[in-house]
Motif scaffolding. Structure first.
Motif, PDB file in Angstrom:
ATOM      1  N   ASP A 370      68.166  59.766  12.703  1.00 33.09           N
ATOM      2  CA  ASP A 370      68.613  59.672  14.093  1.00 33.09           C
ATOM      3  C   ASP A 370      68.376  60.993  14.825  1.00 33.09           C
ATOM      4  O   ASP A 370      68.363  62.066  14.221  1.00 33.09           O
ATOM      5  N   LEU A 371      68.215  60.907  16.123  1.00 29.66           N
ATOM      6  CA  LEU A 371      67.975  62.082  16.958  1.00 29.66           C
ATOM      7  C   LEU A 371      69.228  62.408  17.769  1.00 29.66           C
ATOM      8  O   LEU A 371      69.795  61.542  18.427  1.00 29.66           O
ATOM      9  N   LEU A 372      69.648  63.666  17.726  1.00 27.23           N
ATOM     10  CA  LEU A 372      70.749  64.161  18.542  1.00 27.23           C
ATOM     11  C   LEU A 372      70.244  65.356  19.336  1.00 27.23           C
ATOM     12  O   LEU A 372      69.769  66.330  18.766  1.00 27.23           O
ATOM     13  N   ALA A 373      70.354  65.269  20.668  1.00 22.81           N
ATOM     14  CA  ALA A 373      69.845  66.345  21.525  1.00 22.81           C
ATOM     15  C   ALA A 373      70.828  66.613  22.656  1.00 22.81           C
ATOM     16  O   ALA A 373      71.459  65.688  23.188  1.00 22.81           O
ATOM     17  N   ARG A 374      70.923  67.888  23.005  1.00 19.76           N
ATOM     18  CA  ARG A 374      71.706  68.277  24.174  1.00 19.76           C
ATOM     19  C   ARG A 374      70.747  68.332  25.360  1.00 19.76           C
ATOM     20  O   ARG A 374      69.819  69.137  25.380  1.00 19.76           O
ATOM     21  N   ILE A 375      70.962  67.485  26.357  1.00 25.24           N
ATOM     22  CA  ILE A 375      70.014  67.397  27.474  1.00 25.24           C
ATOM     23  C   ILE A 375      70.608  67.913  28.777  1.00 25.24           C
ATOM     24  O   ILE A 375      69.947  67.882  29.818  1.00 25.24           O
ATOM     25  N   GLY A 376      71.851  68.370  28.727  1.00 20.64           N
ATOM     26  CA  GLY A 376      72.494  68.952  29.899  1.00 20.64           C
ATOM     27  C   GLY A 376      73.665  69.785  29.448  1.00 20.64           C
ATOM     28  O   GLY A 376      73.870  70.000  28.243  1.00 20.64           O
ATOM     29  N   GLY A 377      74.468  70.271  30.375  1.00 15.23           N
ATOM     30  CA  GLY A 377      75.593  71.115  30.015  1.00 15.23           C
ATOM     31  C   GLY A 377      76.507  70.488  28.993  1.00 15.23           C
ATOM     32  O   GLY A 377      76.784  71.050  27.941  1.00 15.23           O
ATOM     33  N   GLU A 378      77.020  69.297  29.308  1.00 15.54           N
ATOM     34  CA  GLU A 378      77.888  68.588  28.367  1.00 15.54           C
ATOM     35  C   GLU A 378      77.373  67.166  28.140  1.00 15.54           C
ATOM     36  O   GLU A 378      78.120  66.270  27.782  1.00 15.54           O
ATOM     37  N   GLU A 379      76.090  66.967  28.333  1.00 18.66           N
ATOM     38  CA  GLU A 379      75.469  65.646  28.194  1.00 18.66           C
ATOM     39  C   GLU A 379      74.529  65.646  27.000  1.00 18.66           C
ATOM     40  O   GLU A 379      73.765  66.581  26.779  1.00 18.66           O
ATOM     41  N   PHE A 380      74.583  64.560  26.223  1.00 18.12           N
ATOM     42  CA  PHE A 380      73.809  64.471  24.995  1.00 18.12           C
ATOM     43  C   PHE A 380      73.057  63.142  24.952  1.00 18.12           C
ATOM     44  O   PHE A 380      73.502  62.142  25.523  1.00 18.12           O
ATOM     45  N   LEU A 381      71.923  63.186  24.260  1.00 12.77           N
ATOM     46  CA  LEU A 381      71.118  61.986  24.052  1.00 12.77           C
ATOM     47  C   LEU A 381      71.030  61.733  22.560  1.00 12.77           C
ATOM     48  O   LEU A 381      70.798  62.656  21.774  1.00 12.77           O
ATOM     49  N   ILE A 382      71.204  60.470  22.178  1.00  8.97           N
ATOM     50  CA  ILE A 382      71.066  60.064  20.783  1.00  8.97           C
ATOM     51  C   ILE A 382      70.075  58.917  20.727  1.00  8.97           C
ATOM     52  O   ILE A 382      70.167  57.967  21.522  1.00  8.97           O
ATOM     53  N   ALA A 383      69.127  58.983  19.813  1.00 16.91           N
ATOM     54  CA  ALA A 383      68.180  57.894  19.585  1.00 16.91           C
ATOM     55  C   ALA A 383      68.403  57.358  18.184  1.00 16.91           C
ATOM     56  O   ALA A 383      68.506  58.127  17.216  1.00 16.91           O
ATOM     57  N   LEU A 384      68.465  56.040  18.081  1.00 14.05           N
ATOM     58  CA  LEU A 384      68.753  55.372  16.809  1.00 14.05           C
ATOM     59  C   LEU A 384      67.576  54.472  16.449  1.00 14.05           C
ATOM     60  O   LEU A 384      67.471  53.351  16.954  1.00 14.05           O
ATOM     61  N   PRO A 385      66.673  54.911  15.584  1.00 15.49           N
ATOM     62  CA  PRO A 385      65.558  54.054  15.186  1.00 15.49           C
ATOM     63  C   PRO A 385      66.050  52.857  14.367  1.00 15.49           C
ATOM     64  O   PRO A 385      67.097  52.919  13.710  1.00 15.49           O
ATOM     65  N   ASP A 386      65.272  51.772  14.416  1.00 16.85           N
ATOM     66  CA  ASP A 386      65.528  50.589  13.595  1.00 16.85           C
ATOM     67  C   ASP A 386      66.994  50.153  13.693  1.00 16.85           C
ATOM     68  O   ASP A 386      67.694  49.989  12.692  1.00 16.85           O
ATOM     69  N   THR A 387      67.450  49.964  14.922  1.00 17.81           N
ATOM     70  CA  THR A 387      68.859  49.643  15.173  1.00 17.81           C
ATOM     71  C   THR A 387      68.955  48.513  16.194  1.00 17.81           C
ATOM     72  O   THR A 387      68.354  48.598  17.276  1.00 17.81           O
ATOM     73  N   THR A 388      69.709  47.479  15.880  1.00 17.76           N
ATOM     74  CA  THR A 388      69.887  46.367  16.799  1.00 17.76           C
ATOM     75  C   THR A 388      70.940  46.719  17.853  1.00 17.76           C
ATOM     76  O   THR A 388      71.667  47.708  17.728  1.00 17.76           O
TER      77      THR A 388
END
Length: 466
Positions: A370-388
């Motif tokens: 899985d991908l965890l990234a900080r994309i702003g001050g207190e905002e985060f993005l998570i990507a979940l491969p192979d996930t329904t």
């Protein structure tokens, strides 16, 4: 472009030979006859490499080399010194002054040309640092900016040093030539001990290898094998071969860092090994600095999560893989609720502590892929491969709970109740077209806004009604 080689030799016949042979080797010779003209040409022309005779009429060669090394304009230029036969003290003086190599005069031109090519390749590799910083930094400035400047007395020779010859007695003879401080790090190895790339020898910093180890050219083949093997890729390799031999020229062209004659004096052998250890230390520091710089380019320095620069290309790769496999994947956008009030009330240090702890909790509840990234001050993005979609919703709820159910220790006795709002967007699936990741993130962000409007600390799917 032809590489320019500056020659300082007081004998006209020698300069003619250099001019012809360097031209045949596709180099452009710059000829001088004394130290003064050599120094002027070095500063004015900035050649790619300098060859200096140790017996110039107006200044000893080692003094010329020391002058070059003291000048920021010429400090990093590779230098080969030429010394007469049976002049061991001049050879040592040139090496101590900063020569990259000392060759016996008159040099074997095939070996000389190979050594020139070798040093120019090494210089090209060392200039990678300057290019990484966006220009040709002066050596001292670049070293100081990157924390690589050497302080007097900072270098401590370290091993291990691998000594490899066809006969163990030969390698033992080399070992006894080393000063006690290096000798304790040196280990005699049979060619068979390292040819299998096993870990039993340790990761030697320097290998001293006889050109012929049992078979003609066996040492050269062993060097190339070791240089391509993971444990020894960054080691320094020194080949023992007669200075005027074909093996010496071939060793340089194959990438040896140095070649020494079998009859080398104990003092010169010890000095050359120390020089290789110093180069190894500096190369490791530069490589570590580059790796750290690359890491900083993709990692958020506060939380250790990936940053936006890394996140979106990685998300695009996840989307492409999903399209190929016909699998589903999900994008989550998270935002800490009322985080500004934390900074305003307790200060940014406490706010940083909260961010670090939230990332730790998120990371511990995600898979390796899985991908965890900080994309702003207190905002985060998570990507979940192979996930329904159903799995993504369960994961988002779990993340919301692990953040919000336990207060965060903000330090100084402060405990903070922190919650997150989450927006979820899923994509992919059998026969689905490749997803537009920008649109997916925008939809997840829109779902996040609906979570905020609905009261915060909520998970909202992108298809949920506003």
């Amino acid at each position: 472009m032809q590489r320019r080689i500056l020659i300082a030799d007081s004998i006209p016949a020698n300069r003619v030979i250099f001019q012809v042979r360097l031209g045949d080797g596709f180099f452009r010779p710059l000829l001088t006859s004394d130290a003064a003209s050599c120094l002027r040409a070095a500063r004015r022309e900035r050649p790619d490499l300098i060859v200096i005779d140790c017996d110039l009429p107006d200044m000893p060669g080692p003094q010329v080399i020391a002058t070059l090394r003291a000048d920021p304009r010429t400090r990093s230029l590779p230098v080969i010194a030429l010394a007469g036969p049976d002049t061991p003290q001049k050879r040592l003086a040139a090496l101590r002054a900063g020569a990259d190599d000392v060759m016996t005069r008159p040099p074997d031109m095939a070996v000389m040309l190979a050594r020139i090519r070798n040093l120019l390749r090494q210089r090209e590799e060392s200039q990678m640092m300057s290019r990484a910083w966006g220009g040709d930094l002066p050596e001292r400035l670049g070293s100081e900016m990157l924390g690589l400047a050497e302080h007097k007395g900072s270098f401590q020779p370290v091993g291990p040093i691998g000594l490899i010859a066809a006969r163990a007695e030969t390698a033992l003879h080399w070992k006894h030539k080393l000063a006690p401080r290096l000798r304790e790090h040196a280990r005699v190895l049979a060619p068979s001990e390292v040819s299998g790339y096993g870990d039993q020898t340790g990761q030697s910093h320097v290998f001293l290898i006889a050109a012929d180890t049992g078979t003609h050219g066996g040492g050269l083949r062993l060097m190339t094998q070791l240089a391509g093997a993971s444990p020894y890729r960054h080691s320094m390799f020194c080949i023992v071969a007669p200075e005027t031999s074909d093996a010496a020229a071939l060793a340089f062209d194959l990438g040896a860092h140095d070649v020494i004659d079998p009859e080398v004096t104990a003092e010169e052998l010890d000095l050359r090994i120390r020089m290789l250890l110093r180069r190894k230390q500096r190369a490791d520091a530069e490589r570590n600095s580059i790796e750290a710089g690359l890491r900083l380019a993709i990692i958020d320095p506060l939380t250790g999560a990936y940053n936006r620069r890394y996140a979106f290309p990685r998300l695009a790769g996840i989307a492409e893989q999903a399209a190929v496999e016909g699998s589903e994947f999900a994008v989550l956008v998270l935002d800490l609720d009322r985080f500004k009030s934390v900074n305003d009330r307790y200060g940014h240090t406490t706010g940083d502590t909260v961010l670090i702890e939230v990332v730790r909790r998120l990371r511990e509840n995600l898979r390796i892929e899985d991908l965890l990234a900080r994309i702003g001050g207190e905002e985060f993005l998570i990507a979940l491969p192979d996930t329904t979609a159903a799995e993504a919703h369960r994961i988002a709820e779990r993340l919301r709970c692990v953040v919000g159910d336990t207060p965060v220790d903000g330090g100084n006795g402060v405990e903070l109740q922190v919650t997150v709002s989450i927006g979820v967007k899923t994509g992919g699936g059998p026969m689905a077209a490749p997803e537009d990741i920008t649109a997916m993130v925008d939809e997840a962000d829109g779902a996040l806004m609906r979570s905020k409007i609905s009261g915060r600390n909520i998970v909202t799917l992108s298809h949920s009604p506003a």
